[in-house]
Design an enzyme around this catalytic site. Structure first.
Site, mmCIF file in Angstrom:
data_model
loop_
_atom_site.group_PDB
_atom_site.id
_atom_site.type_symbol
_atom_site.label_atom_id
_atom_site.label_comp_id
_atom_site.label_asym_id
_atom_site.label_seq_id
_atom_site.Cartn_x
_atom_site.Cartn_y
_atom_site.Cartn_z
ATOM 1 N N PHE A 174 0.802 -1.231 0.000
ATOM 2 C CA PHE A 174 0.000 0.000 0.000
ATOM 3 C C PHE A 174 0.836 1.283 0.000
ATOM 4 O O PHE A 174 0.273 2.371 0.022
ATOM 5 C CB PHE A 174 -0.963 -0.010 1.195
ATOM 6 N N ASN A 185 -8.297 7.123 5.930
ATOM 7 C CA ASN A 185 -8.835 6.905 7.279
ATOM 8 C C ASN A 185 -8.786 8.160 8.166
ATOM 9 O O ASN A 185 -8.629 8.064 9.375
ATOM 10 C CB ASN A 185 -8.157 5.701 7.948
ATOM 11 N N HIS A 230 -4.085 10.424 11.364
ATOM 12 C CA HIS A 230 -2.923 9.609 11.719
ATOM 13 C C HIS A 230 -2.581 9.862 13.179
ATOM 14 O O HIS A 230 -2.809 10.960 13.685
ATOM 15 C CB HIS A 230 -1.719 10.004 10.851
HETATM 16 P P1 CMP Z 1 -1.659 5.536 9.399
HETATM 17 O O1 CMP Z 1 -1.966 5.439 10.849
HETATM 18 O O2 CMP Z 1 -1.466 6.901 8.850
HETATM 19 O O3 CMP Z 1 -0.330 4.690 9.090
HETATM 20 C C1 CMP Z 1 -0.090 4.059 7.833
HETATM 21 C C2 CMP Z 1 -1.261 4.143 6.922
HETATM 22 O O4 CMP Z 1 -1.255 3.260 5.830
HETATM 23 C C3 CMP Z 1 -2.506 3.773 7.693
HETATM 24 O O5 CMP Z 1 -2.823 4.828 8.600
HETATM 25 C C4 CMP Z 1 -3.510 3.506 6.577
HETATM 26 O O6 CMP Z 1 -4.198 4.670 6.193
HETATM 27 C C5 CMP Z 1 -2.615 3.126 5.400
HETATM 28 N N1 CMP Z 1 -2.878 1.761 4.917
HETATM 29 C C6 CMP Z 1 -3.334 1.450 3.709
HETATM 30 N N2 CMP Z 1 -3.442 0.126 3.574
HETATM 31 C C7 CMP Z 1 -3.036 -0.422 4.735
HETATM 32 C C8 CMP Z 1 -2.940 -1.759 5.215
HETATM 33 N N3 CMP Z 1 -3.250 -2.815 4.455
HETATM 34 N N4 CMP Z 1 -2.498 -1.943 6.474
HETATM 35 C C9 CMP Z 1 -2.157 -0.873 7.266
HETATM 36 N N5 CMP Z 1 -2.241 0.418 6.865
HETATM 37 C C10 CMP Z 1 -2.686 0.629 5.597
#
Ligand code: CMP
Length: 141
Positions: free
Chosen positions: A58, A113, A116
């Site tokens: 990702f 989402n 962070h």
């Molecule tokens: P964040 O807490 O910003 O840290 C990494 C980000 O990667 C996470 O939030 C998600 O928005 C994004 N992400 C996308 N795909 C995945 C996945 N399969 N597992 C974990 N994080 C993901």
């Protein structure tokens, strides 16, 4: 330092005009905003910030999304800030987030989402320093 954490209000939340509501929830949850700024992250900044995820499937999508529009970066203060902020935002995947959490209320998907949060005190310090100078952090106190 275990009383600070780093937060981002991500491009999906800003695009959907949820940033005001999220900042309100931050303050109502007892966090003090030490410093905050609205930025347009470059692709290079996003790649640097999320370097820990380099090589994951990702990573490309994540760094493109994070540089796709304006976001807010914030340094937050509260006792036990990292844990408290993670409780306030809920699970990474909004489908698994508890009722009332920011991700349950405002996130679209695992990738988009809304917010962070740092996952440890050590990373909080690194992430705050990635976006804020010492002067910006001191000047606002
Ligand atoms: P964040 O807490 O910003 O840290 C990494 C980000 O990667 C996470 O939030 C998600 O928005 C994004 N992400 C996308 N795909 C995945 C996945 N399969 N597992 C974990 N994080 C993901």
């Amino acid at each position: 330092m275990n009383n600070r954490t780093f937060a981002i209000i991500k491009p999906d939340a800003v695009r959907n005009n949820y940033d005001g509501k999220i900042i309100d929830q931050i303050l109502r949850s007892g966090f003090k905003v030490i410093s905050a700024k609205k930025i347009r992250m470059t692709k290079q900044q996003a790649e640097g910030f999320y370097a820990i995820h380099k090589g994951k499937p990702f990573y490309q999508e994540l760094t493109e999304f994070m540089s796709s529009g304006p976001s807010w970066v914030l340094a937050l203060e509260k006792e036990n800030a990292v844990v408290e902020w993670r409780k306030t935002i809920g699970a990474t995947n909004p489908a698994e987030a508890d009722d009332g959490t920011i991700r349950k209320l405002y996130a679209i998907s695992l990738g988009e989402n809304a917010v962070h949060g740092s996952d440890s005190d050590e990373n909080a310090q690194i992430e705050i320093a990635f976006f804020f100078s010492e002067a910006e952090l001191i000047a606002s106190q």
